[in-house]
Enzyme design. Structure first.
Site, short mmCIF file in Angstrom:
data_model
loop_
_atom_site.label_atom_id
_atom_site.label_comp_id
_atom_site.label_asym_id
_atom_site.label_seq_id
_atom_site.Cartn_x
_atom_site.Cartn_y
_atom_site.Cartn_z
N PHE A 164 0.81 -1.22 0.00
CA PHE A 164 0.00 0.00 0.00
C PHE A 164 0.84 1.27 0.00
O PHE A 164 0.36 2.34 -0.35
CB PHE A 164 -0.95 0.00 1.22
N CYS A 296 9.47 1.75 3.48
CA CYS A 296 10.35 0.64 3.86
C CYS A 296 11.77 1.13 4.08
O CYS A 296 12.60 0.41 4.61
CB CYS A 296 10.33 -0.43 2.79
P1 NAD Z 1 1.48 -6.65 2.97
O1 NAD Z 1 2.53 -7.70 3.02
O2 NAD Z 1 0.38 -6.71 3.96
O3 NAD Z 1 0.77 -6.64 1.52
C1 NAD Z 1 1.52 -6.63 0.34
C2 NAD Z 1 0.71 -7.33 -0.75
O4 NAD Z 1 0.49 -8.67 -0.36
C3 NAD Z 1 -0.65 -6.70 -0.99
O5 NAD Z 1 -0.89 -6.66 -2.38
C4 NAD Z 1 -1.59 -7.62 -0.27
O6 NAD Z 1 -2.86 -7.68 -0.87
C5 NAD Z 1 -0.90 -8.97 -0.37
N1 NAD Z 1 -1.18 -9.83 0.78
C6 NAD Z 1 -1.40 -9.45 2.06
N2 NAD Z 1 -1.64 -10.52 2.84
C7 NAD Z 1 -1.57 -11.61 2.05
C8 NAD Z 1 -1.72 -13.02 2.27
N3 NAD Z 1 -1.99 -13.51 3.47
N4 NAD Z 1 -1.58 -13.85 1.23
C9 NAD Z 1 -1.31 -13.37 0.00
N5 NAD Z 1 -1.16 -12.05 -0.27
C10 NAD Z 1 -1.29 -11.18 0.73
O7 NAD Z 1 2.25 -5.24 3.03
P2 NAD Z 1 1.61 -3.79 3.13
O8 NAD Z 1 1.07 -3.59 4.50
O9 NAD Z 1 0.75 -3.50 1.96
O10 NAD Z 1 2.94 -2.89 2.93
C11 NAD Z 1 3.80 -2.56 3.98
C12 NAD Z 1 4.96 -3.52 4.07
O11 NAD Z 1 5.68 -3.52 2.83
C13 NAD Z 1 6.00 -3.13 5.11
O12 NAD Z 1 6.43 -4.29 5.77
C14 NAD Z 1 7.13 -2.52 4.30
O13 NAD Z 1 8.40 -2.57 4.88
C15 NAD Z 1 7.07 -3.35 3.08
N6 NAD Z 1 7.71 -2.69 1.95
C16 NAD Z 1 8.93 -3.16 1.57
C17 NAD Z 1 9.58 -2.55 0.54
C18 NAD Z 1 10.92 -3.04 0.10
O14 NAD Z 1 11.38 -2.59 -0.93
N7 NAD Z 1 11.56 -3.94 0.81
C19 NAD Z 1 9.00 -1.46 -0.13
C20 NAD Z 1 7.74 -1.02 0.28
C21 NAD Z 1 7.10 -1.67 1.33
#
Ligand code: NAD
Length: 510
Positions: A164, A296
């Site tokens: 998100f 992140c």
């Molecule tokens: P999230 O892991 O909850 O969701 C990411 C994606 O995975 C979304 O599209 C979501 O729909 C999907 N998803 C969520 N739960 C799932 C499940 N149980 N099974 C399958 N798919 C699922 O992450 P978020 O809250 O959207 O984003 C924040 C996180 O992303 C933080 O931990 C942040 O550090 C990380 N992030 C990392 C980077 C990087 O480059 N390392 C960059 C941006 C964000």
């Protein structure tokens, strides 16, 4: 998330904007009967209902992408480069529209949203150089009369699953190099702020991208699992939290796919005793609270070494009352709300647990949050945090900065290296020798020397170490070209048929 998925469509959701899929070059209403709410986090009001795809709908998007791939992979490099220049121009011209969509659903302030689009545009600009990027090698006369050359070819249909917090830029990290390499791309964006992906799809079509080359399927675990298991999907790029990144990597590779899964982070900023305290405090505040800490690469922990701690904490504290928190559309504001009410409350809970576990709550953002139903939390500062505390162990992903005090440089680096994450890290010092030693010692993928948020420029690659990355290829830059293509080596000869003879020996290079 599962909660959203199971919720039936309510009357209220019917009165909000419907956010459909994008398949075969057009908006396509979902047929699963399931949707998820989308909010304006600054007001707390639901503004949209996003369709959540079924397995069949994901299959339809992948089929359409497979059909488009037949022609897209034949499209010349010259035409692809020309198209990417047009895409760059259009996205640049419409950057404010895209930024406004980001602010409306994510909440980040408009200037920050413009920054997100600008950094994404850099990756599109990188993709304009695709003819050079996929150039192979050629060895004339590798053996007598034999030439050898290497080529890189697209994989087919590749999927991107995105978080998100960067609803435009992180998808750009993926689709720009993937599509430029000749693949067709299916995006499953975050269901919390899905509209930027639809505007992206519309702009790509307007720029001239053929239908089916870029698709969007909205959804939750159902859609993600369908992509991970679909035999038509050759590779998956994921960015999100660590537990889901690990799941994506394990499930995707089990189904024979190439996977890169970028996870969460706990980024440290080490301040050595010789650092310029005012500069370090400015950097800590900017990198800790920008985008409400929902980056992140946000600085989450300041490691104050030796006697710099007291003046540094004071300098950070003094700056906090000046940070303007409010609706991101109002230009005077510097920090917006958090993404959801639940996330805001979870972030706030670390202030309580931190204080209970022995940290000093220097600034409590619960007391300064703007009034109203928006998902706001003011900037917060915890001092004397230790590694056993929840505030240190968890990725808070909010406007809470923790200060850990370390006696020596070695203690500070040990702390970073013992942390399970390894995304970004920064060192503030005036000592070039210490900085050089630091970049040698530290276990993290992206290192800043007097730079608090060291997000690499687009012609390098982005990625962390340890629990911040599953798989071995980083995002965008040269590693993305490698990820989205497969190598092929051709050995050729054009001998005189008169010299031909049977030879059962193993071919030798002489
Ligand atoms: P999230 O892991 O909850 O969701 C990411 C994606 O995975 C979304 O599209 C979501 O729909 C999907 N998803 C969520 N739960 C799932 C499940 N149980 N099974 C399958 N798919 C699922 O992450 P978020 O809250 O959207 O984003 C924040 C996180 O992303 C933080 O931990 C942040 O550090 C990380 N992030 C990392 C980077 C990087 O480059 N390392 C960059 C941006 C964000």
């Amino acid at each position: 998330m599962t909660e959203l998925a199971d919720a039936p469509v309510t009357e209220h959701e019917r009165s909000t904007t419907r956010i459909p899929h994008w398949i075969g070059g057009a908006r396509v209403d979902g047929t699963s009967g399931r949707s998820g709410p989308v909010y304006n986090p600054a007001t707390g009001v639901q503004t949209g209902a996003v369709d959540l795809a079924s397995v069949e709908e994901v299959d339809g998007a992948v089929q359409s992408a497979c059909e488009a791939f037949v022609t897209w992979r034949e499209t010349s490099l010259a035409k692809r480069a020309e198209l990417f220049f047009a895409i760059r121009e259009l996205f640049h011209a419409r950057r404010k529209d895209l930024a406004e969509v980001l602010t409306a659903e994510h909440g980040k302030v408009l200037s920050d949203a413009m920054g997100e689009v600008a950094r994404g545009l850099e990756v599109i600009e990188f993709a304009c150089g695709i003819p050079t990027l996929v150039k192979g090698g050629f060895s004339e006369q590798a053996s007598t009369g034999i030439d050898v050359y290497s080529i890189r070819q697209p994989l087919g249909v590749v999927a991107g699953i995105t978080p998100f917090n960067f609803p435009a830029m992180v998808p750009m990290w993926m689709w720009a190099p993937a599509v430029a390499c000749g693949n067709c791309f299916v995006l499953k964006p975050s269901e919390k702020d899905p509209s930027a992906s639809l505007l992206t799809a519309e702009l790509l079509k307007e720029a001239g991208l053929p239908d089916g080359v870029f698709s969007v399927v909205h959804g939750d675990k159902v859609a993600v699992d369908a992509l991970l298991e679909h035999p038509g999907v050759a590779a998956v790029s994921f960015v999100g939290s660590t537990p889901i990144a690990r799941y994506i990597y394990e499930t995707g590779t089990k189904h024979g796919k190439r996977v890169q899964a970028l996870g969460g982070a706990k980024n440290h900023m080490i301040v050595l005793p010789d650092a310029d305290v005012e500069m370090a405090a400015d950097a800590a505040v900017s990198a800790g609270y920008g985008s409400a800490g929902e980056r992140c690469m946000a600085v989450s922990v300041v490691v104050a070494v030796g006697d710099v701690a007291d003046p540094l904490v004071d300098a950070i504290k003094q700056r906090l009352p000046n940070v303007k928190v409010g609706n991101g559309l109002e230009p005077e504001n510097e920090m917006g709300p958090l993404i959801t009410r639940e996330h805001r409350d979870k972030v706030a809970s670390y202030l309580e647990s931190g204080a209970e576990q022995g940290a000093t709550l220097v600034t409590d953002g619960r007391e300064t949050a703007p009034e109203g139903d928006g998902f706001f939390l003011g900037v917060s500062l915890l001092d004397n945090v230790t590694t056993e505390m929840d505030a240190y162990r968890d990725e808070i992903f909010g406007p809470v900065l923790s200060v850990v005090r370390a006696e020596t440089y070695d203690d500070a680096v040990g702390l970073v290296n013992d942390n399970p994450y390894g995304n970004g890290v920064a060192l503030f010092t005036r000592d070039g020798g210490a900085a050089r030693q630091f970049q040698f010692d530290v276990q993290a993928g992206m290192v800043g020397i007097n730079v608090p948020i060291p997000v690499p420029v687009a012609y390098y690659s982005f990625g962390g170490w340890k629990a911040s990355l599953f798989g071995d290829t980083h995002a965008y830059g040269p590693e993305s070209i490698h990820f989205y293509t497969r190598g092929k080596v051709v050995t050729s000869r054009w001998p005189d048929p008169a010299t031909s003879k049977v030879d059962l020996g193993f071919p030798q290079t002489r």
